[in-house]
Design a protein around this motif. Structure first.
Motif, PDB file in Angstrom:
ATOM      1  N   LEU A  92       0.828  -1.202   0.000  1.00 30.25           N
ATOM      2  CA  LEU A  92       0.000   0.000   0.000  1.00 30.25           C
ATOM      3  C   LEU A  92       0.864   1.254   0.000  1.00 30.25           C
ATOM      4  N   ILE A  93       1.898   1.272   0.851  1.00 24.21           N
ATOM      5  CA  ILE A  93       2.778   2.437   0.945  1.00 24.21           C
ATOM      6  C   ILE A  93       3.898   2.362  -0.086  1.00 24.21           C
ATOM      7  N   VAL A  94       4.477   1.182  -0.249  1.00 22.05           N
ATOM      8  CA  VAL A  94       5.618   1.032  -1.164  1.00 22.05           C
ATOM      9  C   VAL A  94       5.225   1.430  -2.589  1.00 22.05           C
ATOM     10  N   GLN A  95       4.010   1.097  -3.014  1.00 16.04           N
ATOM     11  CA  GLN A  95       3.563   1.463  -4.364  1.00 16.04           C
ATOM     12  C   GLN A  95       3.608   2.974  -4.561  1.00 16.04           C
ATOM     13  N   ARG A  96       3.192   3.710  -3.554  1.00 19.93           N
ATOM     14  CA  ARG A  96       3.216   5.166  -3.655  1.00 19.93           C
ATOM     15  C   ARG A  96       4.649   5.688  -3.714  1.00 19.93           C
ATOM     16  N   LEU A  97       5.523   5.126  -2.903  1.00 20.49           N
ATOM     17  CA  LEU A  97       6.915   5.581  -2.887  1.00 20.49           C
ATOM     18  C   LEU A  97       7.617   5.268  -4.202  1.00 20.49           C
ATOM     19  N   MET A  98       7.267   4.144  -4.839  1.00 22.43           N
ATOM     20  CA  MET A  98       7.906   3.774  -6.100  1.00 22.43           C
ATOM     21  C   MET A  98       7.375   4.581  -7.283  1.00 22.43           C
ATOM     22  N   SER A  99       6.375   5.442  -7.045  1.00 24.74           N
ATOM     23  CA  SER A  99       5.889   6.293  -8.131  1.00 24.74           C
ATOM     24  C   SER A  99       6.638   7.614  -8.204  1.00 24.74           C
ATOM     25  N   THR A 100       7.648   7.805  -7.312  1.00 21.31           N
ATOM     26  CA  THR A 100       8.474   9.012  -7.373  1.00 21.31           C
ATOM     27  C   THR A 100       9.545   8.866  -8.455  1.00 21.31           C
ATOM     28  N   ARG A 101      10.281   9.955  -8.680  1.00 22.71           N
ATOM     29  CA  ARG A 101      11.226   9.983  -9.797  1.00 22.71           C
ATOM     30  C   ARG A 101      12.487   9.170  -9.545  1.00 22.71           C
ATOM     31  N   ASP A 102      12.986   9.151  -8.298  1.00 24.12           N
ATOM     32  CA  ASP A 102      14.226   8.448  -8.014  1.00 24.12           C
ATOM     33  C   ASP A 102      14.291   8.099  -6.528  1.00 24.12           C
ATOM     34  N   VAL A 103      15.400   7.484  -6.124  1.00 23.42           N
ATOM     35  CA  VAL A 103      15.557   7.047  -4.731  1.00 23.42           C
ATOM     36  C   VAL A 103      15.521   8.229  -3.779  1.00 23.42           C
ATOM     37  N   ARG A 104      16.224   9.303  -4.107  1.00 25.33           N
ATOM     38  CA  ARG A 104      16.287  10.456  -3.218  1.00 25.33           C
ATOM     39  C   ARG A 104      14.900  11.062  -2.995  1.00 25.33           C
ATOM     40  N   ALA A 105      14.112  11.132  -4.047  1.00 25.25           N
ATOM     41  CA  ALA A 105      12.763  11.668  -3.912  1.00 25.25           C
ATOM     42  C   ALA A 105      11.904  10.774  -3.015  1.00 25.25           C
ATOM     43  N   ALA A 106      12.048   9.457  -3.169  1.00 27.59           N
ATOM     44  CA  ALA A 106      11.295   8.524  -2.336  1.00 27.59           C
ATOM     45  C   ALA A 106      11.705   8.655  -0.869  1.00 27.59           C
ATOM     46  N   GLN A 107      13.003   8.830  -0.612  1.00 27.67           N
ATOM     47  CA  GLN A 107      13.485   8.988   0.760  1.00 27.67           C
ATOM     48  C   GLN A 107      12.943  10.268   1.388  1.00 27.67           C
ATOM     49  N   LYS A 108      12.950  11.350   0.645  1.00 32.07           N
ATOM     50  CA  LYS A 108      12.414  12.609   1.156  1.00 32.07           C
ATOM     51  C   LYS A 108      10.928  12.464   1.490  1.00 32.07           C
ATOM     52  N   ALA A 109      10.177  11.807   0.606  1.00 30.17           N
ATOM     53  CA  ALA A 109       8.741  11.628   0.834  1.00 30.17           C
ATOM     54  C   ALA A 109       8.485  10.805   2.093  1.00 30.17           C
ATOM     55  N   LEU A 110       9.278   9.747   2.291  1.00 32.41           N
ATOM     56  CA  LEU A 110       9.043   8.845   3.417  1.00 32.41           C
ATOM     57  C   LEU A 110       9.397   9.494   4.748  1.00 32.41           C
ATOM     58  N   VAL A 111      10.583  10.100   4.852  1.00 30.92           N
ATOM     59  CA  VAL A 111      10.995  10.711   6.113  1.00 30.92           C
ATOM     60  C   VAL A 111      10.094  11.894   6.457  1.00 30.92           C
ATOM     61  N   ALA A 112       9.778  12.711   5.470  1.00 31.27           N
ATOM     62  CA  ALA A 112       8.900  13.858   5.720  1.00 31.27           C
ATOM     63  C   ALA A 112       7.523  13.400   6.187  1.00 31.27           C
ATOM     64  N   SER A 113       7.040  12.281   5.669  1.00 31.08           N
ATOM     65  CA  SER A 113       5.726  11.783   6.072  1.00 31.08           C
ATOM     66  C   SER A 113       5.704  11.424   7.554  1.00 31.08           C
ATOM     67  N   GLY A 114       6.841  10.950   8.086  1.00 33.47           N
ATOM     68  CA  GLY A 114       6.910  10.637   9.509  1.00 33.47           C
ATOM     69  C   GLY A 114       6.717  11.865  10.379  1.00 33.47           C
ATOM     70  N   VAL A 115       7.345  12.963   9.988  1.00 35.06           N
ATOM     71  CA  VAL A 115       7.191  14.212  10.731  1.00 35.06           C
ATOM     72  C   VAL A 115       5.748  14.707  10.646  1.00 35.06           C
ATOM     73  N   VAL A 116       5.167  14.640   9.453  1.00 37.94           N
ATOM     74  CA  VAL A 116       3.786  15.088   9.267  1.00 37.94           C
ATOM     75  C   VAL A 116       2.825  14.241  10.097  1.00 37.94           C
ATOM     76  N   VAL A 117       3.051  12.941  10.142  1.00 34.44           N
ATOM     77  CA  VAL A 117       2.189  12.056  10.923  1.00 34.44           C
ATOM     78  C   VAL A 117       2.270  12.398  12.411  1.00 34.44           C
ATOM     79  N   PHE A 118       3.469  12.664  12.914  1.00 35.96           N
ATOM     80  CA  PHE A 118       3.613  13.046  14.322  1.00 35.96           C
ATOM     81  C   PHE A 118       2.796  14.302  14.616  1.00 35.96           C
ATOM     82  N   LEU A 119       2.929  15.306  13.778  1.00 39.51           N
ATOM     83  CA  LEU A 119       2.181  16.552  13.975  1.00 39.51           C
ATOM     84  C   LEU A 119       0.685  16.317  13.857  1.00 39.51           C
ATOM     85  N   GLN A 120       0.294  15.443  12.940  1.00 44.14           N
ATOM     86  CA  GLN A 120      -1.122  15.159  12.744  1.00 44.14           C
ATOM     87  C   GLN A 120      -1.708  14.437  13.959  1.00 44.14           C
TER      88      GLN A 120
END
Length: 542
Positions: A259-287
């Motif tokens: 469910l999550i991996v499919q979304r991450l693999m739709s980014t342009r490259d590894v660095r973009a996927a890493q940014k999306a994943l780590v940033a999502s953790g911060v957003v989830v904490f705030l949420q």
């Protein structure tokens, strides 16, 4: 609720699927349908990940966690779990994501196929599909709750079954046509919508609360963040269990759940996927912090009407404890704002896992069983067929959860996380076994996987911790220390001092079992065996 509110909700339910179709366009290839040809920006994927993993459960049920928590429990201890989530995502972003994105894979389980063989790949994929069916079934039911409250305000008493059928049809519509691009963009828009709705609620509550409410909440430990006093094995959110369990849970949900991996693999490259994943953790904490704060505000608004009956709703006359937040929105917000906020909550219903389920079914299972490589046209056609099939199964599952939820004490967010305990440890353990234990082969991984699922089923259903009687709400922390362990497959009764292992230990325990069993079995092999994969078999044949 007035006609204006209903009009806003209806426009939303019709407009969001249409927007998804417009954004996604008509998919012409299976790659576009499943991973959007890797063209989506990282920040959009970040918001989509947050929406996919929390959505309705966060909006409806996390406030209930803070609302129901008695003084000894602490209303914000749920955030310990979110801190672990951030750590787990950081590990996944540097250990597993490079293998998925750079490897040009369609599903996470293709990695297991390369490391072990097709048997392990299919086993893990089927396990994901079953777990996701249950978890998203309860999510779909959760989204039906505010609709039921809205209809009841108009004197229309619709069943949960009827509501989830309508929601399921709306959900499948844009996924069928627009593929993962539609899913990701709609997820991002939905998340922004329901957060804005939460802000409206906070403003309304702030204007309605009596002076001194914040001090009363502090005195009642509603803002307590860490819990170091409750039983680490059976407490609600004890620090060790919540933090380390949250980290391992995030590694499983964001590293091996399609469910999550499919979304991450739709980014342009590894660095973009890493940014999306780590940033999502911060957003989830705030949420999480945001919606827990709403729960504390509702506690003050309703004069701390904490129920003694764990299945009750605080004396508000509701049919379900998780209707609390939706009831406040419908009965306390002015017309127009009420409809906007409810529409934001409904946004979560359309956070679709159907594309992830369809991609796993077609690429991991169907192609392996049929032993033939499908053409792109056939893969796309089967992907759409399985999207519809999984939608039907989700509707059935959501209806069954609605029927059973009246007798369940835990808020639905806790129930949903508990479902993953049976399989997440085995899934994550299989990946870690392949990375850490170089000797491990497919047979070792399969046996370890099966043993782990069996052990976790036994632990979750049969192992009980028995201590002095503690007549308290089961969401409370601070139970008396357990004094003995017994095997008993009957339901736990907290008031009688019978409790189960807290669900935050399920994933760590499953990982340990998998690594130990798989590691011991791997000792039979030479130190550097030839990989047991289809690529190795082809090389031998050549």
């Amino acid at each position: 609720m007035r006609a204006l509110d209903v009009a806003i909700i209806v426009i939303f339910l019709i407009g969001m699927p249409l927007l998804g179709v417009l954004i996604g366009g008509r998919q012409k290839s299976s790659t576009d349908y499943f991973v959007s040809e890797k063209k989506i920006s990282w920040w959009v994927v970040c918001l989509s990940v947050v929406s996919a993993e929390t959505s309705t459960l966060t909006v409806l049920s996390v406030p209930v966690v803070a609302y129901l928590a008695p003084p000894a429990a602490g209303g914000m201890t749920y955030l310990t779990l979110a801190l672990g989530y951030i750590v787990g995502r950081i590990v996944v972003s540097f250990v597993l994501l490079p293998r998925y994105v750079a490897g040009d894979l369609v599903t996470a389980y293709a990695f297991l196929g390369k490391r072990y063989g097709n048997g392990m790949r299919a086993t893990a994929s089927v396990t994901f599909q079953f777990t996701r069916l249950l978890a998203d079934g309860i999510r779909l039911f959760a989204t039906a709750i505010p609709i039921k409250v809205v209809l009841a305000a108009y004197g229309v008493h619709a069943s949960y079954w009827a509501i989830v059928i309508v929601l399921g049809i709306a959900m499948v519509f844009y996924t069928f046509v627009g593929g993962v691009r539609a899913v990701v963009w709609v997820d991002a828009i939905q998340m922004l919508w329901y957060v804005l709705g939460g802000i409206i609620v906070v403003v309304a509550l702030a204007n309605a609360l009596p002076s001194g409410w914040f001090g009363d909440a502090v005195a009642a430990s509603k803002f307590q963040l860490f819990d170091f006093s409750s039983d680490p094995l059976t407490g609600g959110f004890p620090f060790l269990a919540a933090f380390f369990g949250g980290a391992l849970l995030a590694m499983a949900s964001h590293g091996v759940d399609q469910l999550i991996v499919q979304r991450l693999m739709s980014t342009r490259d590894v660095r973009a996927a890493q940014k999306a994943l780590v940033a999502s953790g911060v957003v989830v904490f705030l949420q999480f912090a945001f919606f827990l704060f709403i729960g504390v505000m509702m506690w003050a608004f309703y004069a701390a009407a904490v129920p003694t009956d764990p299945t009750a709703d605080g004396g508000l006359g509701l049919g379900n404890k998780d209707e609390l937040f939706a009831n406040f929105i419908v009965t306390e917000l002015p017309s127009g704002l009420s409809g906007f906020v409810i529409a934001g909550i409904l946004a979560a219903a359309l956070s679709s896992s159907l594309g992830a389920l369809a991609s796993a079914t077609v690429t991991d299972v169907y192609e392996r069983i049929s032993r033939r490589t499908l053409s792109d046209t056939d893969r796309l056609r089967l992907g759409r067929i399985w999207t519809v099939v999984w939608a039907g199964l989700l509707i059935v599952c959501a209806g069954l959860f609605a029927t059973a939820n009246r007798t369940t004490a835990d808020p639905i967010v806790v129930q949903a996380l508990g479902i993953t305990g049976y399989t997440y440890g085995a899934l994550l353990g299989a990946f870690l076994l392949g990375l850490i234990v170089k000797r491990a082969r497919q047979f070792d991984g399969l046996v370890a996987f099966i043993v782990t699922v069996a052990v976790m089923t036994f632990v979750i259903l049969g192992v009980k911790f028995v201590g002095p009687s503690a007549a308290a709400d089961p969401v409370a922390n601070g139970y008396a220390e357990w004094t003995s362990i017994r095997v008993d497959f009957s339901a736990a009764v907290p008031a009688e001092g019978v409790r189960t292992l807290t669900s935050w230990w399920y994933t760590p325990l499953g990982v340990i079992v998998t690594l130990v069993v798989g590691g011991l079995l791997s000792l039979r092999h030479p130190r550097r065996p030839e990989p047991d994969t289809e690529e190795a078999a082809a090389a031998k044949a050549a």
